[in-house]
Design a protein around this motif. Structure first.
Motif, PDB file in Angstrom:
ATOM      1  N   TYR A  21       0.832  -1.198   0.000  1.00 47.28           N
ATOM      2  CA  TYR A  21       0.000   0.000   0.000  1.00 47.28           C
ATOM      3  C   TYR A  21       0.873   1.257   0.000  1.00 47.28           C
ATOM      4  O   TYR A  21       1.027   1.940   0.991  1.00 47.28           O
ATOM      5  CB  TYR A  21      -0.932  -0.013   1.213  1.00 47.28           C
ATOM      6  CG  TYR A  21      -1.808   1.191   1.311  1.00 47.28           C
ATOM      7  CD1 TYR A  21      -2.784   1.417   0.363  1.00 47.28           C
ATOM      8  CD2 TYR A  21      -1.638   2.104   2.327  1.00 47.28           C
ATOM      9  CE1 TYR A  21      -3.586   2.527   0.434  1.00 47.28           C
ATOM     10  CE2 TYR A  21      -2.442   3.221   2.414  1.00 47.28           C
ATOM     11  CZ  TYR A  21      -3.410   3.425   1.456  1.00 47.28           C
ATOM     12  OH  TYR A  21      -4.201   4.534   1.531  1.00 47.28           O
ATOM     13  N   ASN A  39      -1.734   3.793  -5.622  1.00 52.14           N
ATOM     14  CA  ASN A  39      -2.315   2.598  -5.028  1.00 52.14           C
ATOM     15  C   ASN A  39      -3.004   2.960  -3.716  1.00 52.14           C
ATOM     16  O   ASN A  39      -2.362   3.080  -2.678  1.00 52.14           O
ATOM     17  CB  ASN A  39      -1.211   1.559  -4.789  1.00 52.14           C
ATOM     18  CG  ASN A  39      -1.754   0.257  -4.293  1.00 52.14           C
ATOM     19  OD1 ASN A  39      -2.920  -0.028  -4.435  1.00 52.14           O
ATOM     20  ND2 ASN A  39      -0.893  -0.548  -3.715  1.00 52.14           N
ATOM     21  N   ARG A  41      -5.875   1.194  -2.680  1.00 52.41           N
ATOM     22  CA  ARG A  41      -6.587   0.005  -2.207  1.00 52.41           C
ATOM     23  C   ARG A  41      -5.687  -1.198  -2.387  1.00 52.41           C
ATOM     24  O   ARG A  41      -5.089  -1.379  -3.436  1.00 52.41           O
ATOM     25  CB  ARG A  41      -7.849  -0.249  -3.015  1.00 52.41           C
ATOM     26  CG  ARG A  41      -8.917   0.748  -2.820  1.00 52.41           C
ATOM     27  CD  ARG A  41     -10.074   0.427  -3.715  1.00 52.41           C
ATOM     28  NE  ARG A  41     -10.476   1.668  -4.346  1.00 52.41           N
ATOM     29  CZ  ARG A  41     -11.497   1.784  -5.146  1.00 52.41           C
ATOM     30  NH1 ARG A  41     -12.210   0.733  -5.451  1.00 52.41           N
ATOM     31  NH2 ARG A  41     -11.816   2.941  -5.657  1.00 52.41           N
ATOM     32  N   VAL A  54      -6.783   0.784   2.811  1.00 55.10           N
ATOM     33  CA  VAL A  54      -7.508   1.767   2.012  1.00 55.10           C
ATOM     34  C   VAL A  54      -7.057   3.156   2.425  1.00 55.10           C
ATOM     35  O   VAL A  54      -6.588   3.374   3.536  1.00 55.10           O
ATOM     36  CB  VAL A  54      -9.045   1.646   2.159  1.00 55.10           C
ATOM     37  CG1 VAL A  54      -9.549   0.331   1.620  1.00 55.10           C
ATOM     38  CG2 VAL A  54      -9.484   1.848   3.586  1.00 55.10           C
ATOM     39  N   CYS A  56      -6.967   7.651   0.952  1.00 51.53           N
ATOM     40  CA  CYS A  56      -7.429   8.674   0.028  1.00 51.53           C
ATOM     41  C   CYS A  56      -6.292   9.659  -0.218  1.00 51.53           C
ATOM     42  O   CYS A  56      -5.337   9.721   0.548  1.00 51.53           O
ATOM     43  CB  CYS A  56      -8.655   9.376   0.576  1.00 51.53           C
ATOM     44  SG  CYS A  56      -8.469   9.987   2.252  1.00 51.53           S
ATOM     45  N   GLU A  67     -13.538  12.833   2.359  1.00 50.19           N
ATOM     46  CA  GLU A  67     -12.456  11.861   2.206  1.00 50.19           C
ATOM     47  C   GLU A  67     -12.718  10.630   3.068  1.00 50.19           C
ATOM     48  O   GLU A  67     -12.464   9.505   2.648  1.00 50.19           O
ATOM     49  CB  GLU A  67     -11.106  12.488   2.572  1.00 50.19           C
ATOM     50  CG  GLU A  67     -10.660  13.603   1.666  1.00 50.19           C
ATOM     51  CD  GLU A  67     -10.329  13.159   0.248  1.00 50.19           C
ATOM     52  OE1 GLU A  67     -10.165  11.941   0.003  1.00 50.19           O
ATOM     53  OE2 GLU A  67     -10.231  14.020  -0.632  1.00 50.19           O
ATOM     54  N   GLU A  70     -15.395   8.571   1.358  1.00 39.74           N
ATOM     55  CA  GLU A  70     -14.804   7.893   0.202  1.00 39.74           C
ATOM     56  C   GLU A  70     -13.976   6.686   0.646  1.00 39.74           C
ATOM     57  O   GLU A  70     -14.039   5.613   0.041  1.00 39.74           O
ATOM     58  CB  GLU A  70     -13.923   8.863  -0.588  1.00 39.74           C
ATOM     59  CG  GLU A  70     -13.258   8.235  -1.790  1.00 39.74           C
ATOM     60  CD  GLU A  70     -12.342   9.182  -2.538  1.00 39.74           C
ATOM     61  OE1 GLU A  70     -11.487   8.676  -3.289  1.00 39.74           O
ATOM     62  OE2 GLU A  70     -12.449  10.407  -2.367  1.00 39.74           O
ATOM     63  N   THR A  71     -13.222   6.842   1.713  1.00 44.00           N
ATOM     64  CA  THR A  71     -12.407   5.744   2.225  1.00 44.00           C
ATOM     65  C   THR A  71     -13.297   4.600   2.715  1.00 44.00           C
ATOM     66  O   THR A  71     -13.017   3.428   2.455  1.00 44.00           O
ATOM     67  CB  THR A  71     -11.488   6.247   3.353  1.00 44.00           C
ATOM     68  OG1 THR A  71     -10.665   7.283   2.836  1.00 44.00           O
ATOM     69  CG2 THR A  71     -10.605   5.141   3.884  1.00 44.00           C
ATOM     70  N   ASN A  73     -16.268   3.883   1.589  1.00 46.10           N
ATOM     71  CA  ASN A  73     -16.833   3.254   0.395  1.00 46.10           C
ATOM     72  C   ASN A  73     -15.834   2.295  -0.256  1.00 46.10           C
ATOM     73  O   ASN A  73     -16.204   1.212  -0.715  1.00 46.10           O
ATOM     74  CB  ASN A  73     -17.280   4.312  -0.607  1.00 46.10           C
ATOM     75  CG  ASN A  73     -18.500   5.077  -0.143  1.00 46.10           C
ATOM     76  OD1 ASN A  73     -19.266   4.604   0.695  1.00 46.10           O
ATOM     77  ND2 ASN A  73     -18.680   6.274  -0.659  1.00 46.10           N
ATOM     78  N   LYS A  74     -14.577   2.689  -0.305  1.00 49.32           N
ATOM     79  CA  LYS A  74     -13.545   1.806  -0.859  1.00 49.32           C
ATOM     80  C   LYS A  74     -13.443   0.532  -0.029  1.00 49.32           C
ATOM     81  O   LYS A  74     -13.341  -0.575  -0.581  1.00 49.32           O
ATOM     82  CB  LYS A  74     -12.185   2.511  -0.880  1.00 49.32           C
ATOM     83  CG  LYS A  74     -12.077   3.621  -1.884  1.00 49.32           C
ATOM     84  CD  LYS A  74     -10.729   4.290  -1.756  1.00 49.32           C
ATOM     85  CE  LYS A  74     -10.644   5.539  -2.591  1.00 49.32           C
ATOM     86  NZ  LYS A  74      -9.381   6.239  -2.392  1.00 49.32           N
ATOM     87  N   THR A  77     -16.356  -1.827  -0.719  1.00 50.12           N
ATOM     88  CA  THR A  77     -16.197  -2.573  -1.968  1.00 50.12           C
ATOM     89  C   THR A  77     -15.330  -3.800  -1.742  1.00 50.12           C
ATOM     90  O   THR A  77     -15.655  -4.900  -2.205  1.00 50.12           O
ATOM     91  CB  THR A  77     -15.573  -1.679  -3.055  1.00 50.12           C
ATOM     92  OG1 THR A  77     -16.426  -0.564  -3.290  1.00 50.12           O
ATOM     93  CG2 THR A  77     -15.336  -2.446  -4.337  1.00 50.12           C
ATOM     94  N   MET A  78     -14.248  -3.634  -1.022  1.00 50.02           N
ATOM     95  CA  MET A  78     -13.354  -4.759  -0.758  1.00 50.02           C
ATOM     96  C   MET A  78     -14.024  -5.795   0.143  1.00 50.02           C
ATOM     97  O   MET A  78     -13.857  -7.001  -0.060  1.00 50.02           O
ATOM     98  CB  MET A  78     -12.037  -4.247  -0.155  1.00 50.02           C
ATOM     99  CG  MET A  78     -11.266  -3.366  -1.128  1.00 50.02           C
ATOM    100  SD  MET A  78      -9.858  -2.568  -0.392  1.00 50.02           S
ATOM    101  CE  MET A  78      -8.716  -3.932  -0.351  1.00 50.02           C
TER     102      MET A  78
END
Length: 85
Positions: A21, A39, A41, A54, A56, A67, A70-71, A73-74, A77-78
């Motif tokens: 990361y 990178n 994610r 994760v 931002c 932010e 958004e973090t 949400n990422k 997804t994972m």
């Protein structure tokens, strides 16, 4: 910002090795156009554990609340990929 103070803060306050990361990903092309991506994610899968990383891109114009969302949400997804609720 400035970069040297930000780096010093990270080195003094992070409690983990960034491993995958960090840095950028993509194809570097010296003859034409390169496509490089930060990178933000990463998933590290071991035999008994999964580590999710994760983040931002925080800039001087960033809104910390946006932010954070958004973090989250990422990360969501994972977690869906892993089928974790």
């Amino acid at each position: 910002m400035p970069k040297d103070k930000a780096l010093q803060y990270i080195l003094e306050n992070e409690n983990y090795d960034r491993k995958f990361y960090t840095g950028f990903l993509g194809e570097f092309n010296t003859k034409d156009t390169s496509n490089l991506f930060v990178n933000l994610r990463c998933m590290e899968i071991d035999t008994t554990t999964v580590n999710l990383y994760v983040g931002c891109g925080i800039t001087s114009g960033s809104d910390p609340k946006k932010e954070y969302i958004e973090t989250q949400n990422k990360l969501g997804t994972m977690l869906k990929i892993l089928k974790v609720k």
